[in-house]
Design an enzyme around this catalytic site. Structure first.
Site, PDB file in Angstrom:
ATOM      1  CB  ALA A 191      -7.157 -16.818  -6.480  1.00  0.00           C
ATOM      2  CB  ALA A 193      -6.728  -9.998  -7.324  1.00  0.00           C
ATOM      3  CB  SER A 194      -5.507  -5.138  -6.247  1.00  0.00           C
ATOM      4  OG  SER A 194      -6.183  -5.138  -7.495  1.00  0.00           O
ATOM      5  CD  GLN A 197      -9.148 -12.584   0.631  1.00  0.00           C
ATOM      6  OE1 GLN A 197      -8.090 -11.961   0.514  1.00  0.00           O
ATOM      7  NE2 GLN A 197      -9.526 -13.117   1.794  1.00  0.00           N
ATOM      8  CB  VAL A 198     -11.408 -16.705  -5.427  1.00  0.00           C
ATOM      9  CG1 VAL A 198     -12.341 -17.847  -5.801  1.00  0.00           C
ATOM     10  CG2 VAL A 198     -11.573 -15.538  -6.399  1.00  0.00           C
ATOM     11  CG  ASP A 345      -8.794  -8.218 -16.316  1.00  0.00           C
ATOM     12  OD1 ASP A 345      -7.653  -7.988 -16.757  1.00  0.00           O
ATOM     13  OD2 ASP A 345      -9.027  -8.520 -15.132  1.00  0.00           O
TER      14      ASP A 345
END
Length: 826
Positions: A191, A193-194, A197-198, A345
């Site tokens: 994954a 994101a801004s 990351q994972v 979130d």
């Protein structure tokens, strides 16, 4: 349209260097301090000097400082101007298109197209603006509604940086060898994101799967620069084009910026994740969990947690999605109104359904601290909504920060109380905005029809509805101003004036952005599985539990509002809802088995909680309310029984004939016993209020008699939450029962004294003078007895506390506190 024009100003700023000369003018330290919003001091997180995190930055992670950013970026005009030019270039096409739409008067025809363009612009502008767009996706006060709807689709997903760089960062940040630490790790992120990351990996030491989140190098610098530009350029430009805005936008940017910068320190996220899991476990919410943090493999820029298998709650087809929506709502209410740390979130990707039927909440990078005063204000607001006590809503809005205290009179006089009441009534009917609108349309179709009974056109129906709505608001305003002689012209002027003035009344507090995002997400998931889902009603189980266990003065007031409304008599229906709400809360949250009905854990936990409140030796507000209600019911029941028994005798005490004046003094001693008997019986009469209380007693008695089969109502609710467990608790509290018996005696004396005081006032002119004198004397005597009983109870309490202290035992109050918070752990 003026809101969109603010974006156009950016192009003129680029064309003329006056804006930048203004921005980069020499500024004294004192001036910087004056323009900085005060905010709580945050613990400073050290900035790693490893890998890609050794950039020159204005402040460290989790230490947002707008004055430091101001001084930092004013010394770097070229870098700042270059980023500003990027923003203008990426947004230029959108701004130009909106200006053309305005000139050609075609705005309404291209709403969907422009909304999609804005979505793309915000995505291209980078991580800071993606986060801003997500925050603005609920702010119709700042952007036109169609654009807000488009921003709701923003996804925080960007291309990943290289896997090799990510693995190198893991090794440098943690000081480990990947080969020695992990059996396996994904070559590419699973994954992205801004912010980070994972990766998915398997620990060599235990064989457990873990998720490793790695922060993007350089993100702190980029984010701090964007926040600086928003604060110093974009906000002033927006305010210049929108002078009617009543929101502190600089404060809003500071609040949002502090949360975003906090999110860049993964140690804070690790601490918040662990604290959440502990808080839920401590409160017995076994149906909700969070990933377990692997502390030894976490740092400021790398966060490792146990891997969670699950599917997105919003995308799940499982039958228990509605149940898990309730679990999620209870978890968020617990965070908001109890622990004081709210997960900010809650987009659908962060709410998972695990294979064993639990709810897992991910990503605690952004959390909001909710002060105790705000928690109580929210409780009061929800209690007023549940009791439909809309007259108190303006005061609630002041406490919640939506309306400045100096504008509450303006709010009341505007007539908006009517509008708020109607809006909230629709909201509680369920179905979300779409469902509320459908119900409103159906109601209007039935109300507004042509003279021949046929259906009106949509335009005509809407016109009549707007007319009626404005008239009702005007009537409400006139009623509050004390003037009822307004002409039609004056009425029209008042309506127009209200429309102009209302924009200056409301302000959106900072916390509401995050709170509403959370609950909007939960409502959306709920509506996907139940089109009539009403989130305001779904809040009630937790509210019932919370108000029953919180004995603070403001929580007492909220509970009284809920049970009594604006009157002095118990609302039996609300009492029924409270008992059912307590059972619903504990059953749905204690464990998966309990929520599915295959375990009695939840009901037993509810019984223990109820016992901790009702059988408290030290007493509490809930107990005093119920003792008072039991006392007035017993008083009414006894008098009703006596009245039925002595009905034949009353005929003998009918008013005696008035004797001649010459004999009156001689016959007075003989008539006195009859007059005393008549006055006494007058005071024992059963009035309309007594009849209402007797009816409640009959209802409760009837429900209690249905112990065999399925039962309902208050009695049913009490049985549902475990009579056996409650009885065992009562047996173990013999000393408490004795003191409760003493308190009940005092409550009975007070109830009788209160009744006699009311009868003695003789407001209806029904009592004789002698009856009034007897009532006053009797009330005084009963009040002395009640005070003596209270002193006796306090003496018992002090003696027991001394005994416990001598034996080293905990006080009953601290024991109850543990029971209330941890009874579901049993």
């Amino acid at each position: 349209m003026r809101r969109i024009l603010a974006l156009a100003v950016l192009h003129y700023v680029v064309t003329y260097d006056c804006a930048f000369s203004q921005l980069f003018r020499p500024v004294s330290t004192a001036a910087v301090r004056r323009t900085t919003r005060a905010r709580p001091t945050l613990a400073t997180a050290s900035l790693s000097t490893k890998g890609g995190y050794n950039l020159d930055v204005p402040y460290r992670e989790a230490a947002y400082d707008p004055s430091a950013a101001d001084a930092f970026f004013r010394k770097r005009p070229l870098e700042t101007a270059f980023r500003f030019a990027q923003l203008v270039q990426l947004s230029g096409g959108f701004v130009f298109s909106t200006l053309v739409d305005k000139v050609l008067n075609r705005e309404d025809h291209v709403v969907e197209e422009r909304s999609q363009q804005l979505l793309e612009v915000m995505t291209n502008l980078g991580p800071s603006f993606i986060k801003v767009g997500q925050a603005l996706s609920i702010r119709t006060d700042l952007l036109p509604a169609p654009y807000v709807a488009g921003l709701a689709k923003l996804q925080d997903a960007v291309p990943p940086f290289s896997g090799a760089e990510g693995r190198a960062i893991i090794e440098r940040e943690l000081g480990i060898s990947i080969e020695e630490t992990f059996l396996d790790i994904s070559s590419d992120p699973v994954a992205s994101a801004s912010i980070g990351q994972v990766y998915r990996a398997v620990l060599r030491s235990t064989g457990e799967e873990v998720a490793i989140k790695v922060q993007r190098p350089g993100v702190l610098y980029k984010v701090s620069l964007d926040i600086f530009l928003m604060r110093e350029l974009l906000v002033p430009l927006y305010l210049e084009a929108n002078k009617e805005v009543n929101t502190d936008l600089v404060g809003l940017v500071d609040s949002w910026g502090a949360g975003f910068i906090d999110e860049l320190d993964y140690r804070k996220e690790a601490a918040a994740t662990t604290a959440f899991s502990h808080a839920m476990q401590q409160r017995g919410l076994g149906s909700v969990t969070a990933p377990e943090v692997v502390q030894s493999l976490s740092s400021a820029h790398v966060l490792t947690t146990k891997w969670i298998d699950g599917e997105r709650l919003a995308a799940s087809n499982a039958d228990d999605v509605p149940r898990l929506c309730g679990v999620a709502l209870n978890a968020y209410l617990t965070m908001l109104l109890d622990t004081g740390t709210l997960h900010c979130d809650p987009h659908p990707g962060n709410l998972l359904r695990t294979p064993d039927g639990r709810l897992c909440i991910l990503d605690f990078g952004m959390c909001l601290e909710v002060p105790r005063d705000l928690q109580l204000a929210l409780l009061e607001f929800i209690a007023d909504l549940q009791a439909q006590n809309y007259e108190r809503v303006p005061e609630d809005l002041v406490k919640l920060g939506f309306v400045p205290e100096n504008k509450i009179d303006e709010l009341r006089s505007s007539g908006l109380t009517y509008g708020i009441a109607q809006m909230l009534e629709l909201a509680t009917s369920g179905g979300g905005p779409k469902g509320a609108m459908e119900k409103l349309v159906a109601k209007n179709k039935a109300k507004y029809r042509a003279a021949d009974g046929s259906e009106l056109s949509t335009e005509e129906r809407q016109r009549r509805f707007r007319e009626d709505w404005q008239k009702e608001m005007a009537k409400d305003a006139l009623k509050r101003s004390g003037s009822g002689t307004s002409t039609t012209a004056d009425l029209t002027n008042k309506i127009e004036q209200m429309q102009q003035d209302n924009s200056n009344v409301f302000a959106i507090p900072d916390y509401f952005i995050y709170m509403s995002r959370a609950f909007a997400t939960l409502e959306g998931i709920g509506l996907s599985s139940n089109p009539n889902y009403a989130i305001l009603n779904e809040c009630f189980p937790y509210i019932a539990k919370r108000l029953l266990s919180d004995d603070s003065p403001r929580a007492r007031g909220a509970l009284r509002t809920l049970l009594y409304g604006t009157g002095d008599e118990l609302n039996l229906a609300k009492l029924q809802e409270v008992t059912a709400g307590l059972e619903s809360y504990t059953t749905s949250t204690s464990s998966v088995e309990s929520s599915l009905g295959v375990s009695e854990e939840g009901r037993n936990a509810a019984a223990m909680q109820l016992a901790a409140v009702l059988l408290s030796e030290e007493g509490n507000y809930v107990q005093s309310l119920l003792l008072r209600e039991a006392a007035v019911a017993l008083d009414a029941t006894l008098r009703d029984s006596v009245a039925s028994t002595i009905a034949p005798i009353r005929s003998l005490t009918s008013p005696l004939p008035t004797p001649p004046k010459i004999l009156a003094s001689l016959l007075a001693p003989l008539a006195l016993p009859f007059e005393l008997m008549q006055a006494t019986l007058e005071l024992q009469d059963v009035d309309a209020l007594d009849k209402q209380r007797l009816q409640n007693v009959r209802i409760l008695t009837d429900l209690a008699g249905r112990a065999g089969g399925g039962s309902s109502g208050v009695a049913g609710g009490l049985r549902d939450i475990g009579v056996g467990s409650f009885a065992r608790e009562a047996t173990a509290r013999s000393a408490a029962l004795a003191r409760i018996g003493v308190r009940f005696s005092g409550a009975l004396a007070n109830a009788q004294a209160e009744r006699l005081r009311q009868r003695g006032e003789n407001k209806g002119g029904k009592q004789s003078r002698l009856a009034g004198q007897l009532a006053a004397a009797g009330a005084e005597t009963l009040e002395r007895i009640a005070n003596a009983i209270t002193s006796l109870d306090q003496h018992f309490g002090q003696r027991r506390a001394n005994d416990n202290s001598a034996r080293g035992l905990p006080t009953e109050a601290s024991s109850n506190s543990g029971r209330l918070r941890g009874s579901q752990n049993a």
